[in-house]
Design a protein around this motif. Structure first.
Motif, PDB file in Angstrom:
ATOM      1  N   VAL A  16       0.864  -1.180   0.000  1.00 48.97           N
ATOM      2  CA  VAL A  16       0.000   0.000   0.000  1.00 48.97           C
ATOM      3  C   VAL A  16       0.901   1.230   0.000  1.00 48.97           C
ATOM      4  N   VAL A  17       0.576   2.241  -0.803  1.00 47.22           N
ATOM      5  CA  VAL A  17       1.323   3.499  -0.795  1.00 47.22           C
ATOM      6  C   VAL A  17       0.354   4.673  -0.741  1.00 47.22           C
ATOM      7  N   TRP A  18       0.729   5.673   0.046  1.00 46.84           N
ATOM      8  CA  TRP A  18      -0.015   6.934   0.108  1.00 46.84           C
ATOM      9  C   TRP A  18       0.816   7.953  -0.673  1.00 46.84           C
ATOM     10  N   VAL A  19       0.308   8.415  -1.805  1.00 43.65           N
ATOM     11  CA  VAL A  19       1.064   9.291  -2.696  1.00 43.65           C
ATOM     12  C   VAL A  19       0.446  10.688  -2.686  1.00 43.65           C
ATOM     13  N   THR A  20       1.267  11.682  -2.347  1.00 43.26           N
ATOM     14  CA  THR A  20       0.833  13.078  -2.370  1.00 43.26           C
ATOM     15  C   THR A  20       1.537  13.799  -3.504  1.00 43.26           C
ATOM     16  N   PHE A  21       0.759  14.511  -4.304  1.00 42.16           N
ATOM     17  CA  PHE A  21       1.267  15.240  -5.470  1.00 42.16           C
ATOM     18  C   PHE A  21       1.275  16.736  -5.162  1.00 42.16           C
TER      19      PHE A  21
ATOM     20  N   PHE B 123       6.741  27.015   2.614  1.00 45.79           N
ATOM     21  CA  PHE B 123       6.278  25.852   1.864  1.00 45.79           C
ATOM     22  C   PHE B 123       4.933  26.137   1.210  1.00 45.79           C
ATOM     23  N   ARG B 124       4.019  26.689   1.972  1.00 42.77           N
ATOM     24  CA  ARG B 124       2.680  26.966   1.459  1.00 42.77           C
ATOM     25  C   ARG B 124       2.704  28.030   0.374  1.00 42.77           C
ATOM     26  N   GLU B 125       3.564  29.031   0.523  1.00 45.99           N
ATOM     27  CA  GLU B 125       3.656  30.089  -0.481  1.00 45.99           C
ATOM     28  C   GLU B 125       4.216  29.568  -1.806  1.00 45.99           C
ATOM     29  N   ALA B 126       5.080  28.549  -1.717  1.00 50.91           N
ATOM     30  CA  ALA B 126       5.667  27.972  -2.930  1.00 50.91           C
ATOM     31  C   ALA B 126       4.751  26.954  -3.593  1.00 50.91           C
ATOM     32  N   LEU B 127       3.625  26.662  -2.959  1.00 53.78           N
ATOM     33  CA  LEU B 127       2.721  25.606  -3.409  1.00 53.78           C
ATOM     34  C   LEU B 127       1.457  26.188  -4.023  1.00 53.78           C
ATOM     35  N   ASP B 128       1.126  25.737  -5.226  1.00 59.18           N
ATOM     36  CA  ASP B 128      -0.134  26.128  -5.868  1.00 59.18           C
ATOM     37  C   ASP B 128      -1.258  25.172  -5.498  1.00 59.18           C
ATOM     38  N   ASP B 129      -0.934  23.890  -5.411  1.00 55.57           N
ATOM     39  CA  ASP B 129      -1.974  22.899  -5.114  1.00 55.57           C
ATOM     40  C   ASP B 129      -1.317  21.593  -4.695  1.00 55.57           C
ATOM     41  N   SER B 130      -2.082  20.763  -3.998  1.00 53.37           N
ATOM     42  CA  SER B 130      -1.622  19.419  -3.646  1.00 53.37           C
ATOM     43  C   SER B 130      -2.832  18.506  -3.519  1.00 53.37           C
ATOM     44  N   TRP B 131      -2.629  17.220  -3.788  1.00 47.12           N
ATOM     45  CA  TRP B 131      -3.691  16.231  -3.666  1.00 47.12           C
ATOM     46  C   TRP B 131      -3.052  14.872  -3.421  1.00 47.12           C
ATOM     47  N   ALA B 132      -3.850  13.915  -2.949  1.00 45.21           N
ATOM     48  CA  ALA B 132      -3.274  12.621  -2.575  1.00 45.21           C
ATOM     49  C   ALA B 132      -4.231  11.483  -2.888  1.00 45.21           C
ATOM     50  N   TYR B 133      -3.637  10.308  -3.176  1.00 50.98           N
ATOM     51  CA  TYR B 133      -4.389   9.077  -3.386  1.00 50.98           C
ATOM     52  C   TYR B 133      -3.651   7.925  -2.709  1.00 50.98           C
ATOM     53  N   VAL B 134      -4.419   6.914  -2.356  1.00 51.23           N
ATOM     54  CA  VAL B 134      -3.862   5.667  -1.834  1.00 51.23           C
ATOM     55  C   VAL B 134      -3.946   4.619  -2.945  1.00 51.23           C
ATOM     56  N   TYR B 135      -2.884   3.838  -3.102  1.00 47.37           N
ATOM     57  CA  TYR B 135      -2.834   2.787  -4.118  1.00 47.37           C
ATOM     58  C   TYR B 135      -2.520   1.449  -3.462  1.00 47.37           C
ATOM     59  N   LYS B 136      -3.137   0.391  -3.967  1.00 46.99           N
ATOM     60  CA  LYS B 136      -2.869  -0.958  -3.480  1.00 46.99           C
ATOM     61  C   LYS B 136      -2.201  -1.770  -4.586  1.00 46.99           C
ATOM     62  N   LEU B 137      -1.136  -2.466  -4.221  1.00 48.11           N
ATOM     63  CA  LEU B 137      -0.395  -3.268  -5.185  1.00 48.11           C
ATOM     64  C   LEU B 137      -1.239  -4.440  -5.671  1.00 48.11           C
ATOM     65  N   ASN B 138      -1.299  -4.621  -6.973  1.00 46.84           N
ATOM     66  CA  ASN B 138      -1.950  -5.788  -7.564  1.00 46.84           C
ATOM     67  C   ASN B 138      -0.842  -6.807  -7.840  1.00 46.84           C
ATOM     68  N   GLU B 139      -0.654  -7.718  -6.897  1.00 52.78           N
ATOM     69  CA  GLU B 139       0.460  -8.662  -6.984  1.00 52.78           C
ATOM     70  C   GLU B 139       0.330  -9.613  -8.172  1.00 52.78           C
ATOM     71  N   ASP B 140      -0.894  -9.976  -8.518  1.00 53.10           N
ATOM     72  CA  ASP B 140      -1.094 -10.916  -9.622  1.00 53.10           C
ATOM     73  C   ASP B 140      -0.609 -10.366 -10.953  1.00 53.10           C
ATOM     74  N   LEU B 141      -0.711  -9.040 -11.118  1.00 56.07           N
ATOM     75  CA  LEU B 141      -0.360  -8.435 -12.390  1.00 56.07           C
ATOM     76  C   LEU B 141       1.043  -7.823 -12.389  1.00 56.07           C
ATOM     77  N   SER B 142       1.665  -7.720 -11.226  1.00 54.58           N
ATOM     78  CA  SER B 142       2.995  -7.155 -11.124  1.00 54.58           C
ATOM     79  C   SER B 142       4.054  -8.218 -11.338  1.00 54.58           C
ATOM     80  N   ASN B 143       5.275  -7.786 -11.614  1.00 61.65           N
ATOM     81  CA  ASN B 143       6.398  -8.703 -11.786  1.00 61.65           C
ATOM     82  C   ASN B 143       7.593  -8.170 -11.010  1.00 61.65           C
ATOM     83  N   GLN B 144       7.951  -8.850  -9.921  1.00 61.96           N
ATOM     84  CA  GLN B 144       9.101  -8.472  -9.088  1.00 61.96           C
ATOM     85  C   GLN B 144       8.977  -7.041  -8.598  1.00 61.96           C
ATOM     86  N   SER B 145       8.131  -6.811  -7.609  1.00 62.88           N
ATOM     87  CA  SER B 145       7.887  -5.482  -7.089  1.00 62.88           C
ATOM     88  C   SER B 145       9.182  -4.828  -6.646  1.00 62.88           C
ATOM     89  N   GLN B 146       9.251  -3.490  -6.914  1.00 56.38           N
ATOM     90  CA  GLN B 146      10.418  -2.727  -6.490  1.00 56.38           C
ATOM     91  C   GLN B 146      10.044  -1.828  -5.325  1.00 56.38           C
TER      92      GLN B 146
END
Length: 243
Positions: A132-137, A220-243
């Protein structure tokens, strides 16, 4: 696989240590057609089996996004240099191209491609077993100030906790609404999201005091125009040798 995906872009239709050199993370965000997720998964599994049977050498991860519009899938892989994009498809790609064309792409509504450089100086050491990864853009208006702040805050966090929280990436180009940076926080499972931990600003305040923390957070806030985040779950069946 990476060469095959690049090849099919012509057809209309996500670990780093401090001492490592920067690498390139390639990301393909796929929007799967409504009610076609199962067929897409079956096609991807069929293609993966074909690829491995033909001794394909590439590794990749497939991630299912948890929030937002349904049917969003991210395919990620790493390369060391831009020059690797000059290489043509390998034998396994060519042997399984028809599977990709017939059993995968018919269920893809759209595809967006991004490339980002890893930022080892700001990132934690590699870990394994993360599903599982929490990714903030982040979209910024002043990259120099943004980098200054994350360098300072990451350094303080490393001193206090041994290493930073996640993995930082610097996007290579993109549109006006695309992110400039992202940070990925890895977890072995969803339960890891329930764990309590000190945030970067908390640790920075403990080290430098509230006034200095507020000053850095405002920059930090002044240098930032926008931010958003999503959580992703690894699909092990379709992946090959996770990094």
């Amino acid at each position: 696989m990476r060469k095959l995906i690049i090849l099919f872009l012509l057809i209309p239709i996500m670990g780093i240590s401090q001492d490592q050199e920067s690498r390139l993370l390639h990301m393909f965000e796929l929007k799967i057609k409504m009610n076609q997720g199962e067929k897409f998964n079956e096609g991807m599994k069929k293609w993966k089996d074909c690829y491995l049977e033909n001794n394909g050498s590439d590794v990749w991860n497939v991630w299912n996004r948890v929030q937002g519009p349904s049917g969003t899938v991210a395919v990620t892989y790493f390369t060391d240099k831009w020059a690797e994009m000059d290489e043509g498809p390998e034998a396994a790609d060519e042997a399984c191209a028809s599977v990709f064309r017939q059993d995968v792409f018919p269920y893809v509504e759209s595809m967006t491609r991004s490339i980002a450089s890893t930022m080892p100086e700001f990132s934690k050491n590699p870990t394994s077993g993360n599903k599982v990864v929490w990714v903030t853009f982040f979209r910024t208006n002043n990259s120099s100030v943004f980098n200054e702040v994350i360098r300072e805050v990451s350094s303080t966090y490393r001193e206090a906790k041994g290493e930073p929280l996640g993995y930082w990436y610097d996007f290579a180009g993109g549109g006006q609404e695309d992110p400039d940076y992202m940070v990925s926080l890895p977890y072995q499972n969803f339960a890891g999201l329930d764990a309590e931990w000190d945030g970067p600003w908390d640790v920075y305040e403990q080290k430098h005091g509230k006034a200095k923390m507020t000053e850095m957070r405002d920059k930090f806030r002044e240098a930032l125009d926008d931010s958003w985040a999503y959580v992703y779950k690894l699909n092990e069946d379709l992946s090959n040798q996770s990094q």
